[in-house]
Design a protein around this motif. Structure first.
Motif, PDB file in Angstrom:
ATOM      1  N   GLU A  23       0.827  -1.204   0.000  1.00  0.00           N
ATOM      2  CA  GLU A  23       0.000   0.000   0.000  1.00  0.00           C
ATOM      3  C   GLU A  23       0.863   1.256   0.000  1.00  0.00           C
ATOM      4  N   ARG A  24       2.003   1.208   0.720  1.00  0.00           N
ATOM      5  CA  ARG A  24       2.903   2.352   0.715  1.00  0.00           C
ATOM      6  C   ARG A  24       3.496   2.584  -0.680  1.00  0.00           C
ATOM      7  N   ASN A  25       3.831   1.510  -1.376  1.00  0.00           N
ATOM      8  CA  ASN A  25       4.371   1.645  -2.739  1.00  0.00           C
ATOM      9  C   ASN A  25       3.335   2.261  -3.672  1.00  0.00           C
ATOM     10  N   ARG A  26       2.089   1.808  -3.536  1.00  0.00           N
ATOM     11  CA  ARG A  26       1.022   2.362  -4.371  1.00  0.00           C
ATOM     12  C   ARG A  26       0.823   3.841  -4.061  1.00  0.00           C
ATOM     13  N   PHE A  27       0.906   4.183  -2.758  1.00  0.00           N
ATOM     14  CA  PHE A  27       0.702   5.579  -2.362  1.00  0.00           C
ATOM     15  C   PHE A  27       1.809   6.472  -2.922  1.00  0.00           C
ATOM     16  N   ARG A  28       3.042   5.968  -2.894  1.00  0.00           N
ATOM     17  CA  ARG A  28       4.150   6.761  -3.423  1.00  0.00           C
ATOM     18  C   ARG A  28       4.019   6.972  -4.928  1.00  0.00           C
ATOM     19  N   LEU A  29       3.447   5.973  -5.589  1.00  0.00           N
ATOM     20  CA  LEU A  29       3.278   6.066  -7.042  1.00  0.00           C
ATOM     21  C   LEU A  29       2.029   6.850  -7.430  1.00  0.00           C
ATOM     22  N   GLY A  30       1.249   7.261  -6.402  1.00  0.00           N
ATOM     23  CA  GLY A  30       0.062   8.053  -6.676  1.00  0.00           C
ATOM     24  C   GLY A  30      -1.170   7.241  -6.967  1.00  0.00           C
ATOM     25  N   ALA A  31      -1.057   5.901  -6.884  1.00  0.00           N
ATOM     26  CA  ALA A  31      -2.221   5.058  -7.180  1.00  0.00           C
ATOM     27  C   ALA A  31      -2.979   4.646  -5.931  1.00  0.00           C
ATOM     28  N   GLY A  32      -2.370   4.892  -4.771  1.00  0.00           N
ATOM     29  CA  GLY A  32      -2.984   4.445  -3.525  1.00  0.00           C
ATOM     30  C   GLY A  32      -3.753   5.549  -2.833  1.00  0.00           C
ATOM     31  N   ASP A  33      -4.349   5.170  -1.738  1.00  0.00           N
ATOM     32  CA  ASP A  33      -5.159   6.091  -0.946  1.00  0.00           C
ATOM     33  C   ASP A  33      -4.523   6.228   0.446  1.00  0.00           C
ATOM     34  N   PHE A  34      -4.450   7.485   0.951  1.00  0.00           N
ATOM     35  CA  PHE A  34      -3.826   7.726   2.247  1.00  0.00           C
ATOM     36  C   PHE A  34      -4.584   6.999   3.359  1.00  0.00           C
ATOM     37  N   PHE A  35      -5.909   6.964   3.258  1.00  0.00           N
ATOM     38  CA  PHE A  35      -6.718   6.281   4.265  1.00  0.00           C
ATOM     39  C   PHE A  35      -6.366   4.795   4.336  1.00  0.00           C
ATOM     40  N   LEU A  36      -6.167   4.164   3.171  1.00  0.00           N
ATOM     41  CA  LEU A  36      -5.820   2.744   3.144  1.00  0.00           C
ATOM     42  C   LEU A  36      -4.435   2.481   3.717  1.00  0.00           C
ATOM     43  N   VAL A  37      -3.510   3.429   3.515  1.00  0.00           N
ATOM     44  CA  VAL A  37      -2.168   3.264   4.082  1.00  0.00           C
ATOM     45  C   VAL A  37      -2.265   3.229   5.608  1.00  0.00           C
ATOM     46  N   ASN A  38      -2.978   4.199   6.173  1.00  0.00           N
ATOM     47  CA  ASN A  38      -3.150   4.220   7.629  1.00  0.00           C
ATOM     48  C   ASN A  38      -3.849   2.956   8.123  1.00  0.00           C
ATOM     49  N   LEU A  39      -4.863   2.536   7.384  1.00  0.00           N
ATOM     50  CA  LEU A  39      -5.615   1.348   7.779  1.00  0.00           C
ATOM     51  C   LEU A  39      -4.723   0.118   7.788  1.00  0.00           C
ATOM     52  N   ARG A  40      -3.875  -0.013   6.742  1.00  0.00           N
ATOM     53  CA  ARG A  40      -2.970  -1.172   6.675  1.00  0.00           C
ATOM     54  C   ARG A  40      -1.944  -1.129   7.809  1.00  0.00           C
ATOM     55  N   GLU A  41      -1.420   0.054   8.116  1.00  0.00           N
ATOM     56  CA  GLU A  41      -0.423   0.172   9.186  1.00  0.00           C
ATOM     57  C   GLU A  41      -1.022  -0.202  10.545  1.00  0.00           C
ATOM     58  N   GLU A  42      -2.228   0.292  10.783  1.00  0.00           N
ATOM     59  CA  GLU A  42      -2.848  -0.012  12.074  1.00  0.00           C
ATOM     60  C   GLU A  42      -3.285  -1.470  12.155  1.00  0.00           C
ATOM     61  N   ALA A  43      -3.660  -2.054  11.036  1.00  0.00           N
ATOM     62  CA  ALA A  43      -3.993  -3.485  11.028  1.00  0.00           C
ATOM     63  C   ALA A  43      -2.749  -4.317  11.331  1.00  0.00           C
ATOM     64  N   ALA A  44      -1.602  -3.894  10.779  1.00  0.00           N
ATOM     65  CA  ALA A  44      -0.347  -4.602  11.073  1.00  0.00           C
ATOM     66  C   ALA A  44       0.014  -4.465  12.555  1.00  0.00           C
ATOM     67  N   ALA A  45      -0.189  -3.250  13.101  1.00  0.00           N
ATOM     68  CA  ALA A  45       0.096  -3.040  14.526  1.00  0.00           C
ATOM     69  C   ALA A  45      -0.835  -3.898  15.391  1.00  0.00           C
ATOM     70  N   ASP A  46      -2.124  -3.953  15.017  1.00  0.00           N
ATOM     71  CA  ASP A  46      -3.064  -4.793  15.761  1.00  0.00           C
ATOM     72  C   ASP A  46      -2.648  -6.259  15.719  1.00  0.00           C
ATOM     73  N   ALA A  47      -2.154  -6.705  14.577  1.00  0.00           N
ATOM     74  CA  ALA A  47      -1.700  -8.090  14.453  1.00  0.00           C
ATOM     75  C   ALA A  47      -0.511  -8.350  15.373  1.00  0.00           C
ATOM     76  N   ARG A  48       0.403  -7.393  15.459  1.00  0.00           N
ATOM     77  CA  ARG A  48       1.551  -7.547  16.353  1.00  0.00           C
ATOM     78  C   ARG A  48       1.112  -7.572  17.816  1.00  0.00           C
ATOM     79  N   ILE A  49       0.127  -6.724  18.162  1.00  0.00           N
ATOM     80  CA  ILE A  49      -0.387  -6.719  19.539  1.00  0.00           C
ATOM     81  C   ILE A  49      -1.033  -8.065  19.866  1.00  0.00           C
ATOM     82  N   ARG A  50      -1.803  -8.612  18.929  1.00  0.00           N
ATOM     83  CA  ARG A  50      -2.420  -9.920  19.167  1.00  0.00           C
ATOM     84  C   ARG A  50      -1.371 -11.001  19.331  1.00  0.00           C
ATOM     85  N   ALA A  51      -0.288 -10.902  18.566  1.00  0.00           N
ATOM     86  CA  ALA A  51       0.793 -11.885  18.700  1.00  0.00           C
ATOM     87  C   ALA A  51       1.446 -11.776  20.075  1.00  0.00           C
TER      88      ALA A  51
END
Length: 494
Positions: free
Chosen positions: A439-467
């Motif tokens: 998602e970060r690569n897509r955002f840098r290339l202008g094809a992604g959405d800032f909201f989705l980048v934040n969502l993916r980052e927080e989902a990754a953080a939530d996964a780490r917390i669950r682990a």
């Protein structure tokens, strides 16, 4: 003085165990004596679980209190043994004025014996002067009188009496106190390890939220530059500021949880003087340093009957049952009539005294004393109570044994689930990180959405917390299992 002795004794018991934990190598130089080395281990370098266990085992007040209770029980045992101490008795009698001038000196040694509740005695008495006829028994020959004898029980108190019951009861009570020390140690070490793992998990969660915040702060710099250059809309900066506030809130909550966990751990983490030590964040180990969770198959190897045999709760109940059985025997003894026998042999030596030739002989005396209460309601009532207490203990032992089995099954189920959840969470973290990078690569290339980048980052953080929390659940379950199965080395005891 007793407290210092208890600490030294406890160190001698704890040190040989090497405080081994799964996945944590412990070397000989890690075993510290009481005093400065322990304090150093608590305040310098990474705080390992074996240092926590060593600290709580040596300094935690509840453990030291249990040792004092055991010492008190041993004192009761010694006091009960005193019922059969050799007794010496002296007596002096003299008529200072009056028509008669007789007097005597007497010494006696008396020893209680356990068989037949007997007392044996020996005495020496020598008299001088004259006595009235009603004190004729006080006369002896010139060299005095030696008397030996015994008193014993033929019915009541023949097999057991209050003295012998007290000796056996205090011996069993001292055994219970010793088991109570182990029970307290197990509970304290278990709670100390749980507090340690919660502290480690809270520290890991801080790292996750700090990384999440750092990413947002770094992005804020880039977005500000982009807005200033006209490459980004100002709303993107506002959106990221909102995201920054949310992540700062999460970090503050994590810091609060870490402070609470550190304070809870300090309750068990004490220096050589018993003062609580609050661990610092710099002392946190990484999860990689602590090894992996033990597999369930490794833990279920112990036989359930062996576990139940070793459990201190059941051991102390078995001793309590034995004490109750002894009390029933004592109460049944109270129902019997009393038939006591007595035998005495006496002999005077030397020139015949003022008492005349009747004292110059060997006298043997035999006697019996019989008594019986007719209603015996008090004895029957105490017997009924003792029998009811025994039945209560037997039922309690059965209940606690079943409760322990259920507890062990639940711990194993929790640990098994924690192992699976840890594996699933690790896979989820990998996938979430992959999605974040994409998602970060897509955002840098202008094809992604800032909201989705934040969502993916927080989902990754939530996964780490669950682990992290799955790991925590597994560590606590393993600790509980080691306590439930009396795995002393794993709890820093031996």
């Amino acid at each position: 003085m007793i407290r210092s002795s208890a600490r030294v004794l406890l160190l001698a018991l704890v040190a040989p165990a090497a405080l081994a934990l799964p996945g944590v190598p412990v070397q000989a130089q890690d075993i510290a004596p009481v005093g400065a080395p322990i304090d150093t281990a608590l305040r310098q370098g990474t705080l390992q679980p074996e240092a926590v266990l060593r600290s709580s085992a040596l300094t935690f007040p509840s453990i030291l209190e249990a040792f004092e209770r055991e010492a008190a029980a041993r004192g009761d045992q010694l006091g009960a043994d005193g019922a059969f101490d050799l007794m010496l008795k002296g007596e002096v009698y003299d008529r200072v004025t009056g028509f008669y001038n007789g007097g005597f000196v007497k010494g006696e040694a008396r020893q209680g014996l356990r068989p037949f509740g007997a007392d044996v005695f020996a005495s020496y008495r020598v008299s001088d002067g004259t006595f009235p006829v009603y004190e004729n028994i006080n006369f002896t020959n010139a060299l005095g009188e030696i008397k030996i004898g015994a008193m014993f029980s033929l019915l009541r108190d023949r097999r057991i009496d209050q003295r012998r019951f007290a000796i056996e009861d205090t011996r069993l009570a001292a055994g219970q106190a010793s088991i109570d020390v182990l029970l307290v140690q197990l509970n304290v070490q278990q709670e100390a390890l749980k507090a340690y793992w919660r502290w480690v998990a809270a520290g890991e969660e801080i790292r996750v939220f700090e990384e999440l915040l750092e990413i947002a702060e770094a992005r804020q710099v880039g977005l500000r530059r982009g807005v200033q250059e006209g490459a980004r809309a100002a709303i993107a900066l506002t959106e990221n500021e909102q995201n920054l506030l949310r992540r700062r809130t999460l970090l503050e909550e994590a810091r609060r949880n870490f402070t609470t966990a550190a304070n809870s751990l300090s309750f068990f983490l004490r220096d050589s003087s018993g003062q609580m030590v609050i661990p610092r964040r710099e002392q946190l180990p990484t999860l990689a340093q602590l090894g992996t969770l033990p597999a369930t198959e490794e833990l279920v190897a112990a036989e359930r009957n062996e576990i139940l045999e070793k459990r201190p709760e059941l051991r102390t109940l078995r001793i309590a049952t034995e004490r109750a059985a002894n009390r029933i025997e004592l109460r049944r003894n109270d129902l019997q009539p009393s038939l006591d026998g007595k035998v005495e042999i006496s002999r005077d030596f030397g020139q015949i005294g003022a008492g005349g030739p009747s004292f110059d002989s060997t006298d043997t005396v035999v006697g019996l004393t019989f008594s019986v209460p007719l209603q015996r309601r008090e004895a029957r009532g105490r017997l009924a109570r003792a029998e009811a207490e025994l039945r209560e203990l037997e039922l309690r032992e059965r209940r606690i044994a079943d409760q322990i089995e259920v507890e062990i099954d639940n711990i194993l189920a929790t640990l098994n689930a924690a192992n699976r959840l840890t594996s699933l969470a690790s896979d989820e973290v990998k996938q979430a990180n992959t999605m974040v990078q994409a998602e970060r690569n897509r955002f840098r290339l202008g094809a992604g959405d800032f909201f989705l980048v934040n969502l993916r980052e927080e989902a990754a953080a939530d996964a780490r917390i669950r682990a992290i929390r799955a790991q925590l659940s597994g560590r606590i379950a393993a600790t509980s299992y080691n306590a439930a199965t009396i795995n002393l080395p794993a709890l820093g005891l031996e």
